[in-house]
Design an enzyme around this catalytic site. Sequence first.
Site, short mmCIF file in Angstrom:
data_model
loop_
_atom_site.label_atom_id
_atom_site.label_comp_id
_atom_site.label_asym_id
_atom_site.label_seq_id
_atom_site.Cartn_x
_atom_site.Cartn_y
_atom_site.Cartn_z
N SER A 57 0.80 -1.23 0.00
CA SER A 57 0.00 0.00 0.00
C SER A 57 0.83 1.28 0.00
CB SER A 57 -0.95 0.00 1.20
OG SER A 57 -2.01 -0.90 0.99
N LYS A 60 0.26 3.70 -2.77
CA LYS A 60 -0.83 4.68 -2.75
C LYS A 60 -0.32 6.10 -2.58
CE LYS A 60 -4.02 1.19 -1.07
NZ LYS A 60 -4.41 0.41 0.12
N SER A 122 -6.21 3.47 4.06
CA SER A 122 -5.50 2.59 3.12
C SER A 122 -6.47 1.78 2.27
CB SER A 122 -4.53 1.65 3.85
OG SER A 122 -3.60 1.09 2.96
N LYS A 233 2.72 6.54 4.91
CA LYS A 233 1.90 5.41 4.49
C LYS A 233 2.52 4.07 4.86
CE LYS A 233 -1.77 3.91 2.69
NZ LYS A 233 -1.62 2.84 3.72
#
Length: 391
Positions: A57, A60, A122, A233
């Site tokens: 993730s 992202k 997320s 993140k």
Amino acid sequence: MIRASLLATVSLALVAGAAPAKAPPFETPAQVAYLIDLSSGAVLLAKDADRRMPPASMAKMMTTNVAFELIKKGDLKLDKMCTVRPETWQKWHGPQAGSTMFLSPNEQVSVENLLHGIVTLSGNDASVVLAECIAGTEEAFANVMNENAKRLGLTGSNFGNSNGWPDEGRTYVTARDLAALARAEIENHPDLYKKFYSQTSFTWGKTLGSGADITQANRNPLLGRVPGADGLKTGHTDEAGYGFTGSADQNGRRLIMVVAGLGSFNQRIEESVKLMQWGFNAWQSKSLYKAGTTVGSAKVQLGGDDEVALVAPRDLAITIPAGVLSKVTSTKIRYQGPLKAPIAKGQHIADLVVTTTEGEQVTPLVAAEAVEEAGFFARAWIGLKQLLGMA
């Protein structure tokens, strides 16, 4: 040709030191680790930082960066409404779809709320819905992600989808590239970064049956544990392990860290906090120039002026081990030159290269003023002087 201008080093000397000193070593079970001090550009730790790896993730961040760029240009509005296609919902809901924002089929969701769903929750579903809303298809959006990566100089990364879901190796990154991406988020979009990245929780969706609101916490392991932490993140898949790209600012000194390949959720928390604390505690920042200070100048070719002043775009510093006698041994201004007009005010056109007893540190310098391209007669006069050996 690379030109290097020497600067006086006497005024920059910190404390005379007899021999190079190193900060205490940092050991981590993370397969990959990287830590950089943005105040100086110094890399404090690099463990396999250029290894290609699945980002999970953490990919992202690029989805968010694409949206931030479009918002900055005025091509995307935070209040634009995006539709959750039933096909997208079908693919990205339920336990098999990983992290989710709990979107519903045919739901209308604003870009602003989708960004909260991506950054804080997320949400794999939120990432795909935003990608389709911006580019029509996720495949087309991935092309935009790669164009953006190229523009940012991310030479070790490629994106095949918007959320970092395993895709047979098409999506990969390096820790060095993730840190550069994080830096772009922070420096190029400070207001959007502040708005979206430090939120501790977000509420979206309803539970089945009772219809209660669903509130999920931000998985960022630094929030609430390290002073000044405000992004970025996490990522996790079976393939990638547990990873995190994070940042914190303490008294104007900002660090960016990346860890990857950790074995558990709790280990990610422990190692992320330890690395960031080590960065602030084991190293210290020493000021060189305040923002806007003229550091030197660079030659300009075929411009209205034949040189341009170089200034510090922000407070510039060097990073040295805490409690250690150290000094600057040399400083240079380095640029690819002579520079060619036109040059925009604030354009990054040179670097300040500072060598300390611990190594070399590089920070950017920008043009103090715009330099327009010389007119026809001015160019002719410049050419004549060069022909006659006068220039």
